[in-house]
Scaffold this active site. Sequence first.
Site, PDB file in Angstrom:
ATOM      1  CD1 TRP A  13     -13.541  11.123 -13.829  1.00 30.60           C
ATOM      2  CD2 TRP A  13     -11.985  11.938 -12.453  1.00 30.60           C
ATOM      3  NE1 TRP A  13     -12.513  11.613 -14.605  1.00 30.60           N
ATOM      4  CE2 TRP A  13     -11.533  12.107 -13.786  1.00 30.60           C
ATOM      5  CE3 TRP A  13     -11.165  12.372 -11.417  1.00 30.60           C
ATOM      6  CZ2 TRP A  13     -10.304  12.708 -14.094  1.00 30.60           C
ATOM      7  CZ3 TRP A  13      -9.935  12.965 -11.721  1.00 30.60           C
ATOM      8  CH2 TRP A  13      -9.528  13.124 -13.059  1.00 30.60           C
ATOM      9  CD1 TRP A  28     -16.938  13.142 -17.582  1.00 26.99           C
ATOM     10  CD2 TRP A  28     -17.732  11.479 -16.319  1.00 26.99           C
ATOM     11  NE1 TRP A  28     -15.957  12.180 -17.487  1.00 26.99           N
ATOM     12  CE2 TRP A  28     -16.421  11.144 -16.719  1.00 26.99           C
ATOM     13  CE3 TRP A  28     -18.432  10.574 -15.511  1.00 26.99           C
ATOM     14  CZ2 TRP A  28     -15.795   9.953 -16.347  1.00 26.99           C
ATOM     15  CZ3 TRP A  28     -17.802   9.395 -15.137  1.00 26.99           C
ATOM     16  CH2 TRP A  28     -16.500   9.088 -15.554  1.00 26.99           C
ATOM     17  CD1 TRP A  41      -1.272  -0.230  -3.921  1.00 18.95           C
ATOM     18  CD2 TRP A  41      -1.696   0.928  -5.811  1.00 18.95           C
ATOM     19  NE1 TRP A  41      -1.815  -1.087  -4.854  1.00 18.95           N
ATOM     20  CE2 TRP A  41      -2.085  -0.407  -6.017  1.00 18.95           C
ATOM     21  CE3 TRP A  41      -1.869   1.841  -6.848  1.00 18.95           C
ATOM     22  CZ2 TRP A  41      -2.636  -0.844  -7.219  1.00 18.95           C
ATOM     23  CZ3 TRP A  41      -2.422   1.410  -8.046  1.00 18.95           C
ATOM     24  CH2 TRP A  41      -2.790   0.080  -8.221  1.00 18.95           C
ATOM     25  CD1 TRP A  66     -11.006  11.024  -5.660  1.00 22.52           C
ATOM     26  CD2 TRP A  66     -12.922  10.431  -6.677  1.00 22.52           C
ATOM     27  NE1 TRP A  66     -12.029  11.189  -4.759  1.00 22.52           N
ATOM     28  CE2 TRP A  66     -13.219  10.841  -5.355  1.00 22.52           C
ATOM     29  CE3 TRP A  66     -13.975  10.016  -7.487  1.00 22.52           C
ATOM     30  CZ2 TRP A  66     -14.518  10.831  -4.837  1.00 22.52           C
ATOM     31  CZ3 TRP A  66     -15.276  10.014  -6.979  1.00 22.52           C
ATOM     32  CH2 TRP A  66     -15.535  10.417  -5.674  1.00 22.52           C
ATOM     33  CD  GLU A 118      -2.834  -1.057  -0.094  1.00 27.68           C
ATOM     34  OE1 GLU A 118      -3.232   0.011  -0.576  1.00 27.68           O
ATOM     35  OE2 GLU A 118      -3.070  -2.161  -0.639  1.00 27.68           O
ATOM     36  CG  ASN A 176      -8.322   2.104   0.497  1.00 23.86           C
ATOM     37  OD1 ASN A 176      -8.177   3.048  -0.271  1.00 23.86           O
ATOM     38  ND2 ASN A 176      -8.214   0.838   0.098  1.00 23.86           N
TER      39      ASN A 176
HETATM   40  C1  LIG Z   1     -11.071   7.757  -4.150  1.00 24.63           C
HETATM   41  C2  LIG Z   1      -9.849   7.679  -3.259  1.00 24.63           C
HETATM   42  C3  LIG Z   1      -9.277   8.838  -2.775  1.00 24.63           C
HETATM   43  C4  LIG Z   1      -8.132   8.781  -1.961  1.00 24.63           C
HETATM   44  N1  LIG Z   1      -7.585   9.948  -1.493  1.00 24.63           N
HETATM   45  C5  LIG Z   1      -6.453   9.909  -0.734  1.00 24.63           C
HETATM   46  C6  LIG Z   1      -5.849  11.094  -0.260  1.00 24.63           C
HETATM   47  O1  LIG Z   1      -6.271  12.215  -0.558  1.00 24.63           O
HETATM   48  N2  LIG Z   1      -4.756  10.974   0.550  1.00 24.63           N
HETATM   49  C7  LIG Z   1      -4.224   9.759   0.881  1.00 24.63           C
HETATM   50  O2  LIG Z   1      -3.237   9.703   1.610  1.00 24.63           O
HETATM   51  N3  LIG Z   1      -4.770   8.625   0.417  1.00 24.63           N
HETATM   52  C8  LIG Z   1      -5.860   8.649  -0.358  1.00 24.63           C
HETATM   53  N4  LIG Z   1      -6.426   7.486  -0.799  1.00 24.63           N
HETATM   54  C9  LIG Z   1      -5.750   6.211  -0.496  1.00 24.63           C
HETATM   55  C10 LIG Z   1      -6.194   5.514   0.793  1.00 24.63           C
HETATM   56  O3  LIG Z   1      -7.588   5.433   0.876  1.00 24.63           O
HETATM   57  C11 LIG Z   1      -5.675   6.186   2.056  1.00 24.63           C
HETATM   58  O4  LIG Z   1      -4.284   6.404   1.944  1.00 24.63           O
HETATM   59  C12 LIG Z   1      -5.893   5.323   3.309  1.00 24.63           C
HETATM   60  O5  LIG Z   1      -7.255   5.064   3.478  1.00 24.63           O
HETATM   61  C13 LIG Z   1      -5.341   6.042   4.520  1.00 24.63           C
HETATM   62  O6  LIG Z   1      -5.587   5.319   5.679  1.00 24.63           O
HETATM   63  P1  LIG Z   1      -4.408   4.635   6.475  1.00 24.63           P
HETATM   64  O7  LIG Z   1      -3.341   5.624   6.740  1.00 24.63           O
HETATM   65  O8  LIG Z   1      -5.000   3.940   7.646  1.00 24.63           O
HETATM   66  O9  LIG Z   1      -3.871   3.591   5.412  1.00 24.63           O
HETATM   67  P2  LIG Z   1      -3.118   2.201   5.552  1.00 24.63           P
HETATM   68  O10 LIG Z   1      -4.030   1.175   5.013  1.00 24.63           O
HETATM   69  O11 LIG Z   1      -2.560   1.976   6.907  1.00 24.63           O
HETATM   70  O12 LIG Z   1      -1.934   2.373   4.499  1.00 24.63           O
HETATM   71  C14 LIG Z   1      -0.698   2.994   4.875  1.00 24.63           C
HETATM   72  C15 LIG Z   1      -0.391   4.141   3.949  1.00 24.63           C
HETATM   73  O13 LIG Z   1      -0.239   3.668   2.622  1.00 24.63           O
HETATM   74  C16 LIG Z   1      -0.711   4.650   1.699  1.00 24.63           C
HETATM   75  N5  LIG Z   1      -1.848   4.088   0.967  1.00 24.63           N
HETATM   76  C17 LIG Z   1      -2.705   3.137   1.375  1.00 24.63           C
HETATM   77  N6  LIG Z   1      -3.595   2.848   0.392  1.00 24.63           N
HETATM   78  C18 LIG Z   1      -3.284   3.650  -0.633  1.00 24.63           C
HETATM   79  C19 LIG Z   1      -3.835   3.837  -1.931  1.00 24.63           C
HETATM   80  N7  LIG Z   1      -4.878   3.118  -2.378  1.00 24.63           N
HETATM   81  N8  LIG Z   1      -3.288   4.785  -2.740  1.00 24.63           N
HETATM   82  C20 LIG Z   1      -2.228   5.512  -2.331  1.00 24.63           C
HETATM   83  N9  LIG Z   1      -1.666   5.362  -1.114  1.00 24.63           N
HETATM   84  C21 LIG Z   1      -2.186   4.457  -0.279  1.00 24.63           C
HETATM   85  C22 LIG Z   1      -1.153   5.847   2.529  1.00 24.63           C
HETATM   86  O14 LIG Z   1      -0.073   6.733   2.623  1.00 24.63           O
HETATM   87  C23 LIG Z   1      -1.456   5.201   3.873  1.00 24.63           C
HETATM   88  O15 LIG Z   1      -1.371   6.098   4.958  1.00 24.63           O
HETATM   89  C24 LIG Z   1      -7.573   7.527  -1.629  1.00 24.63           C
HETATM   90  C25 LIG Z   1      -8.164   6.359  -2.130  1.00 24.63           C
HETATM   91  C26 LIG Z   1      -9.291   6.426  -2.929  1.00 24.63           C
HETATM   92  C27 LIG Z   1      -9.903   5.161  -3.444  1.00 24.63           C
END
Ligand SMILES: Cc1cc2nc3c(=O)[nH]c(=O)nc-3n(C[C@H](O)[C@H](O)[C@H](O)COP(=O)(O)OP(=O)(O)OC[C@H]3O[C@@H](n4cnc5c(N)ncnc54)[C@H](O)[C@@H]3O)c2cc1C
Length: 492
Positions: free
Chosen positions: A390, A337, A308, A413, A305, A372
């Site tokens: 979107w 859209w 990503w 997105w 993650e 997420n």
């Molecule tokens: C539509 C959409 C919008 C999003 N907008 C953002 C945003 O503005 N800022 C943001 O930080 N993340 C965003 N994410 C990714 C992800 O949802 C969040 O990083 C995550 O929910 C943060 O929670 P956590 O720190 O507990 O993540 P954990 O699950 O603990 O993951 C650890 C770290 O990994 C990174 N990460 C995890 N999943 C993703 C992912 N899918 N894409 C990119 N990085 C990821 C983040 O830095 C996160 O803090 C988005 C995802 C979607 C689907």
Amino acid sequence: MSRQISIQRGLVWFRSDLRIQDNSALYHASTRCEQLAAIFIACPETWKNHDEGDALVSFRMACLQKLQGQLQTRNIPLYFLEVPEFSLVPEALQQIIQRLKVEALFANAEYPLNELRRDNAVREKLLEHNVSVEYYSDRTLLPPGAVRAASGDPYKVFTPFKRALIQLCAGSQVKPLPTPRKIPPSTNSEHWPKWLAVDVKGNRKLTQKIPSQLLGYSLNIDGSGRVKGWESGEQAAQKRLKAFAEIIDQYQAERDFPAKDSTSRLSPYLNSGAISIRQCVKMALSQNKGLWQGGDEGIACWISELIWREFYTHLLTDFPRLSMGRPFKEETEQIPWRYDEGLFSLWASGETGVPIVDAAMRQLNETGWMHNRLRMIVASFLSKNMLIDWRWGERYFMQHLIDGDFASNNGGWQWTASTGTDAAPYFRVFNPYSQSQKFDPNGEFIRHYVPEISSLSNKEIHEPPMIEGYPQVICDVSAGRKRAIEVFANLK
Ligand SMILES: Cc1cc2nc3c(=O)[nH]c(=O)nc-3n(C[C@H](O)[C@H](O)[C@H](O)COP(=O)(O)OP(=O)(O)OC[C@H]3O[C@@H](n4cnc5c(N)ncnc54)[C@H](O)[C@@H]3O)c2cc1C
């Protein structure tokens, strides 16, 4: 720490790297400068144009206050300046640097297009005045551009990007940098003025006082520096990392259930820079015998993650159109859209009549954060079932998330709307009802955020019958899905 003092006076420009530990620009400046100060420049008009909302900016300012305290322990003063826009920063910095007799500016690179342009303009301006400018790669494990396919092209698909990144990183240790040196006050803090007048777009004041208000923003930081319940700053980030290390092995199994507190919730800290990516990866590797893949499934999944985030950040420099409101897949510009403001505002306020969507949007509105799995569900509901652009959703998220990050938000997105690189195939549309049954089986999460239906049974709560006080569903979920698939299938 190896010290090679070669600069009399240096300035570290903090932006989205609000910590003192493992901070490349600060560390290198502290080894090379005899005297050192720091600066933060708020640009509220540009931040508004970038859709950065109250929660995000409040958290940033709260972290900045904590940073000032941390810097004080090293006897490094932190200056604060407010100018409305990025375009005024080069001139402001030039004046400040000239008046403070600074020889070198140090900062960590930022990658969205406007930030890159601002930084290039600063470099040009200061070089004209013989001031050196050093930007460090710090936000990602490797600098954007460093992970390339054999052809030299950037990767557009996540899995080969991840493989290549791991190959590049696995040989060398992920090693956070040491704490910057403590400079004796007699050689440092006493040599910097408390304030300066700066003449850009009216008289502005460079001070060592961080304001509690910013033009156009409603900052909401409590007495102990919390924003919407989120503790701010570097120490809070480290505490959270430590707590998450205790449960990281359960991450893969539990991470999709929004009622469980099983993800790290480190995103606000990673995005404000209160914690570094290396500190996160180091913790994960040290619990997984140094393995990036394999070993413990939970840990390997978490590292993935983090990659990503890396992937989306790297894409920004190779595909500037992502920073211009354009889709990665250019053919999706043709999608008709819908721009229905009434329906959009029901989605935004959590009144769609689809409980999991409403609970998720209310979580965002109340806490500034959304799980997420739910981000994917609500984004799919808006962009596919409702066929609303979107970019409206992306914008709303930026305006309300405390962890808003341009690269990850845009990436998330575009992934969900099937307009992005390595996006979800267009014919895979999340069914909000089955997602709800699968990931919130007892409706625990829904009951918390949608109390008006909390008395429904575990079966009914996902797709309620007509009930007083709760809206009827605003769009036909299966007809919307069919329409989206047709629209995408017809793209030329
Ligand atoms: C539509 C959409 C919008 C999003 N907008 C953002 C945003 O503005 N800022 C943001 O930080 N993340 C965003 N994410 C990714 C992800 O949802 C969040 O990083 C995550 O929910 C943060 O929670 P956590 O720190 O507990 O993540 P954990 O699950 O603990 O993951 C650890 C770290 O990994 C990174 N990460 C995890 N999943 C993703 C992912 N899918 N894409 C990119 N990085 C990821 C983040 O830095 C996160 O803090 C988005 C995802 C979607 C689907």
